[in-house]
Design a protein around this motif. Sequence first.
Motif, mmCIF file in Angstrom:
data_model
loop_
_atom_site.group_PDB
_atom_site.id
_atom_site.type_symbol
_atom_site.label_atom_id
_atom_site.label_comp_id
_atom_site.label_asym_id
_atom_site.label_seq_id
_atom_site.Cartn_x
_atom_site.Cartn_y
_atom_site.Cartn_z
ATOM 1 N N ASP A 1 2.275 1.583 -3.623
ATOM 2 C CA ASP A 1 1.287 1.703 -4.698
ATOM 3 C C ASP A 1 1.172 3.136 -5.241
ATOM 4 O O ASP A 1 1.048 3.301 -6.463
ATOM 5 C CB ASP A 1 -0.073 1.197 -4.217
ATOM 6 N N GLY B 1 -1.364 4.741 1.879
ATOM 7 C CA GLY B 1 -0.258 4.947 0.958
ATOM 8 C C GLY B 1 0.366 6.322 1.086
ATOM 9 O O GLY B 1 1.601 6.462 1.115
ATOM 10 N N THR C 1 -7.192 3.112 1.637
ATOM 11 C CA THR C 1 -5.934 2.689 1.019
ATOM 12 C C THR C 1 -5.106 3.882 0.553
ATOM 13 O O THR C 1 -3.872 3.879 0.679
ATOM 14 C CB THR C 1 -6.208 1.750 -0.160
ATOM 15 N N LEU D 1 0.825 -1.212 0.000
ATOM 16 C CA LEU D 1 0.000 0.000 0.000
ATOM 17 C C LEU D 1 0.856 1.258 0.000
ATOM 18 O O LEU D 1 0.470 2.284 -0.566
ATOM 19 C CB LEU D 1 -0.930 -0.009 1.213
#
Length: 434
Positions: free
Chosen positions: A137, A293, A289, A134
Motif C-alpha cells: 500500500d 507497511g 497500518t 499492507l
Amino acid sequence: MKDHMESRPVDEPASAAGSAAVDASSEGSAAAVPVRTGRLAAISRRLRQPIPGARNRVRFEMPPEDVSEGEREGFRPEDDHGFGAPGPRMSSQHPLYVGFMGTAGVGVALAVFYIASNTTQLILWIVAALFIALGLDPVVRWLEAHRVPRPAGILISVSALVLAVAGFFATLIPTIVEQVSEIVRQAPDWIRNFLDSDFFRTVDSQFGVRDRITTELDKFVKDPETMGGIFGGVVGFGSTVANGLFGSLIVLVLSLYFLAALPSMKKWAYRLAPRSRRLRVEALSEAITDSVGNYVIGQACVALLNAVFAFIVMTILGIPFSVLLAFVVALLAFIPLVGGMIAAVVVILVALTAGWQTAVIYAIAYFAYLQFEAYFISPRIMQRAVAVPGAVAVISVIAGGSLLGVLGALIAIPTAAAIMLLIKEVFIVRQDRH
C-alpha cells in the motif's frame, strides 16, 4: 431584335425550371441528412438502453455519518426506504436480555472456535494476503502521489512482486533439476568405486556386508507395504506442490482485492467504532497500518541490499550457484534477527565445496556486512516504522515462528509493534487517569 425579344420569354421558363430542379435536389439532400442523423440517434439510444430484465447492481451501503438521533425524531418510513424508525432499546438489566445475550455469546464463541479450527489454512492465506497488501500500500500511495491512478499503481506493484517470485522459482527449479540429474548420473560410479575400495572389501570379509545389503534390498523390493509407502509419498509430494501453487494463487488474488479495497475497508472498519471514539480509533489504526507497511517496505530494501552484497562477494570468490544463493539470502533476510545468520550458514556450507579458505573469506565479509547493516543501514531505512525493543523482537519472532511457521516469524515484529502502540496509547493512558 424582335426575335431576341421573343426568345426571352422562352428562355426564362427554362432557366426557372432548372433552378427549381436544383432547389428540389438540394432540399432532398438536406432532408436526407436529418433522416440519417435521426437514425443514428435512435440506434445510439437503443444501444444505451439496458437489457430487458436487467437491473442495476445492488450495493450495500452504510447510512450517512452525519445523521444524528435528533434528526431522526421526525422520522418517516418513506425517508429511509420504509424500514421504520428504531424503537427504544431493551434494558440491559432485563432477565430475558441477560439470559439471551449470555447464551448467544457462548454460542458465538463456540461457532467462532469451530470455524477457526476448521479453516486454519484459509485464515493463514487471508493473513498473508493482508500482510502483502499492507506492505504494498505505501508503494501504491507513492505512485498515486506522482499522478499514477490507483489501479495502475496496484498493477505495477503486484506485477513487480510476481516477477520477483517467478524469477526466484525460475532460478531455483532448473538448478535443482540439474543437480539431481548430476547426482543420479554419478551415483552408480560412486557406488561402484565404494564397492571396489579396500575399506569395503575389508569390512565385507569380516561382517558379510555385501550379502546383508543384498538380502535387505530383496526384502525392500518384495515388501508391498514399503512400495505402497513410496508411491504414497510421491503422491503426497505432488499434492503438496499442487496445494502450494493453489495457495499462492489464492494469496495473490486476495492481495489484489485487499489492495483495491483497502481505503473502503478502513472506512467500514472505522464506522464500527462509536462516534465519540471514532477519530481516535482511526488515528491508531492508521498508525498501525502505516507502521506495518513501512516495516515491510523497509525489510524488503534491507533484504535486497543483503542479497546484492552476498551475490557480489560470491561472484568474486567463485562460489557456485551464486544467483540461487542470492535469492535464498534475500528470502531469509525477511525473517528478522535470525534470517541473516541462517543465510550466512547456508552460503558458508556451500562455499566449503570451493575450499575452506573461500568459506572463511566469505564468512568474514558477510558478518562484517551484517554489523554494518545493523548499525547504519537498518536504522535509517526503518526509521519510519515503530521501534520494538530487542528482547520483545526476539520473543515475538520465536513465538510467531512456533505458532505459524515462517509466516508467523515474518509478521511477528509488526504485530508486536501494533500491540505495543495500543498498550502505550490506550491502556497506559487509561491507567494514568485513575
